[in-house]
Design a protein around this motif. Sequence first.
Motif, PDB file in Angstrom:
ATOM      1  N   LEU A   3     -51.220  11.034 -27.801  1.00  0.00           N
ATOM      2  CA  LEU A   3     -52.237  10.614 -26.851  1.00  0.00           C
ATOM      3  C   LEU A   3     -52.882  11.831 -26.208  1.00  0.00           C
ATOM      4  O   LEU A   3     -52.205  12.820 -25.903  1.00  0.00           O
ATOM      5  CB  LEU A   3     -51.614   9.723 -25.785  1.00  0.00           C
ATOM      6  CG  LEU A   3     -50.971   8.430 -26.304  1.00  0.00           C
ATOM      7  CD1 LEU A   3     -50.257   7.698 -25.175  1.00  0.00           C
ATOM      8  CD2 LEU A   3     -52.012   7.523 -26.953  1.00  0.00           C
ATOM      9  N   ARG A   5     -56.436  13.388 -23.661  1.00  0.00           N
ATOM     10  CA  ARG A   5     -57.582  13.179 -22.781  1.00  0.00           C
ATOM     11  C   ARG A   5     -58.594  14.258 -23.134  1.00  0.00           C
ATOM     12  O   ARG A   5     -58.251  15.448 -23.146  1.00  0.00           O
ATOM     13  CB  ARG A   5     -57.173  13.249 -21.311  1.00  0.00           C
ATOM     14  CG  ARG A   5     -56.161  12.161 -20.949  1.00  0.00           C
ATOM     15  CD  ARG A   5     -55.623  12.288 -19.527  1.00  0.00           C
ATOM     16  NE  ARG A   5     -56.683  12.086 -18.547  1.00  0.00           N
ATOM     17  CZ  ARG A   5     -57.150  13.043 -17.748  1.00  0.00           C
ATOM     18  NH1 ARG A   5     -56.696  14.276 -17.825  1.00  0.00           N
ATOM     19  NH2 ARG A   5     -58.104  12.778 -16.874  1.00  0.00           N
ATOM     20  N   PRO A  14     -59.869   8.790 -22.631  1.00  0.00           N
ATOM     21  CA  PRO A  14     -58.600   8.639 -23.342  1.00  0.00           C
ATOM     22  C   PRO A  14     -58.812   8.624 -24.859  1.00  0.00           C
ATOM     23  O   PRO A  14     -59.827   8.118 -25.351  1.00  0.00           O
ATOM     24  CB  PRO A  14     -58.092   7.283 -22.857  1.00  0.00           C
ATOM     25  CG  PRO A  14     -59.350   6.507 -22.563  1.00  0.00           C
ATOM     26  CD  PRO A  14     -60.336   7.521 -22.048  1.00  0.00           C
ATOM     27  N   ILE A  33     -55.525   7.849 -19.924  1.00  0.00           N
ATOM     28  CA  ILE A  33     -54.104   8.073 -20.186  1.00  0.00           C
ATOM     29  C   ILE A  33     -53.516   8.505 -18.853  1.00  0.00           C
ATOM     30  O   ILE A  33     -53.515   9.681 -18.480  1.00  0.00           O
ATOM     31  CB  ILE A  33     -53.873   9.147 -21.269  1.00  0.00           C
ATOM     32  CG1 ILE A  33     -54.627   8.794 -22.555  1.00  0.00           C
ATOM     33  CG2 ILE A  33     -52.375   9.293 -21.546  1.00  0.00           C
ATOM     34  CD1 ILE A  33     -54.225   7.487 -23.184  1.00  0.00           C
ATOM     35  N   ALA A  37     -50.821   3.801 -18.166  1.00  0.00           N
ATOM     36  CA  ALA A  37     -50.895   3.765 -19.632  1.00  0.00           C
ATOM     37  C   ALA A  37     -49.622   4.241 -20.304  1.00  0.00           C
ATOM     38  O   ALA A  37     -49.368   3.896 -21.463  1.00  0.00           O
ATOM     39  CB  ALA A  37     -52.080   4.608 -20.106  1.00  0.00           C
ATOM     40  N   ILE A  38     -48.807   5.057 -19.604  1.00  0.00           N
ATOM     41  CA  ILE A  38     -47.589   5.573 -20.233  1.00  0.00           C
ATOM     42  C   ILE A  38     -46.350   4.775 -19.839  1.00  0.00           C
ATOM     43  O   ILE A  38     -45.232   5.160 -20.169  1.00  0.00           O
ATOM     44  CB  ILE A  38     -47.381   7.065 -19.926  1.00  0.00           C
ATOM     45  CG1 ILE A  38     -47.187   7.301 -18.422  1.00  0.00           C
ATOM     46  CG2 ILE A  38     -48.541   7.884 -20.466  1.00  0.00           C
ATOM     47  CD1 ILE A  38     -46.783   8.737 -18.096  1.00  0.00           C
ATOM     48  N   VAL A  67     -52.076  13.749 -19.426  1.00  0.00           N
ATOM     49  CA  VAL A  67     -51.766  12.654 -18.502  1.00  0.00           C
ATOM     50  C   VAL A  67     -52.514  12.887 -17.203  1.00  0.00           C
ATOM     51  O   VAL A  67     -52.448  13.987 -16.631  1.00  0.00           O
ATOM     52  CB  VAL A  67     -50.256  12.552 -18.216  1.00  0.00           C
ATOM     53  CG1 VAL A  67     -49.976  11.404 -17.245  1.00  0.00           C
ATOM     54  CG2 VAL A  67     -49.467  12.355 -19.495  1.00  0.00           C
ATOM     55  N   THR A 187     -45.404  10.648 -28.055  1.00  0.00           N
ATOM     56  CA  THR A 187     -44.468   9.644 -27.553  1.00  0.00           C
ATOM     57  C   THR A 187     -43.067   9.863 -28.121  1.00  0.00           C
ATOM     58  O   THR A 187     -42.883  10.438 -29.189  1.00  0.00           O
ATOM     59  CB  THR A 187     -44.958   8.223 -27.864  1.00  0.00           C
ATOM     60  OG1 THR A 187     -45.293   8.122 -29.256  1.00  0.00           O
ATOM     61  CG2 THR A 187     -46.188   7.890 -27.030  1.00  0.00           C
TER      62      THR A 187
END
Length: 284
Positions: A3, A5, A14, A33, A37-38, A67, A187
């Motif tokens: 993920l 940004r 995002p 993000i 979102a996490i 993030v 992730t």
Amino acid sequence: MKLVRYGQPGQEKPGLIDAQGALRDLSGVVADIDTAAIAPAELARLAKLDPASLPRVDGVVRYGCPVNGVGKIVCVGLNYADHAAESGLPVPAEPVLFLKPSSSLSGPNDPVIIPRGSVKTDWEVELGVVIGKKASYVEESEAMDYVAGYTVVNDVSEREYQIERGGQWDKGKGCDTFAPVGPWLVTRDEVADPQNLDMWLEVNGHRFQNGSTRTMVFGVKTLVSYISRFMSLMPGDIISTGTPPGVGLGQKPPVYLKAGDEMRLGIAGLGEQRQALRAWSRAE
């Protein structure tokens, strides 16, 4: 998932990186993000997406911190025995903790600004652990459940401020741009073993750091559990887990950064960063 940004500072969108390394826009799925979102449930929802169904973003883009809404950066000092040795300090019996302020955050390839009057600005490649849900008094056996993923952190440090100016380490760690993070939040499911990741850092093409998370004194599970005894870890918080040997302070004689230098660093599977060094000016 990887993920990201992307976009200009304050205007990041995002996105995710697909299996072919292409950037895909997530704006139609999530607003950012961020800490929402996490969360575990939201990451599970995003994992079900078909990346090919998302708009592809071509061309050169800037990546921001992956993030939005990082509350605190909890750093672990002397967490590699060989780095403690090069620093002339004993291996700690318990993790040494200090904080970087959120104002030190920057994108992975943004310039690093040498503070006004600095003579000993240094580098540290580190594994960053991103927290996905509130962690308080967490048992080590459950610690990984609180981890959203991993990222690369450059724990830029001013050694004179840190060591020679009295008090705590924070004053040498928290200057603006002293926490480049990214390029991605990878992730947890994509990292089979966070204690088996090669990491490296170069300055002007010379490799100074060449290590592995295998030689950490305190591993990720231990750190999440330990830190949660002293403060609540909140979604979006980052644990910067320490650096292997090869920092400028440890060279003989020591080597420090100057305007015009370039750092390049990375961790296996987590991407690379590149930062140019600039002198402080009032424009900064």
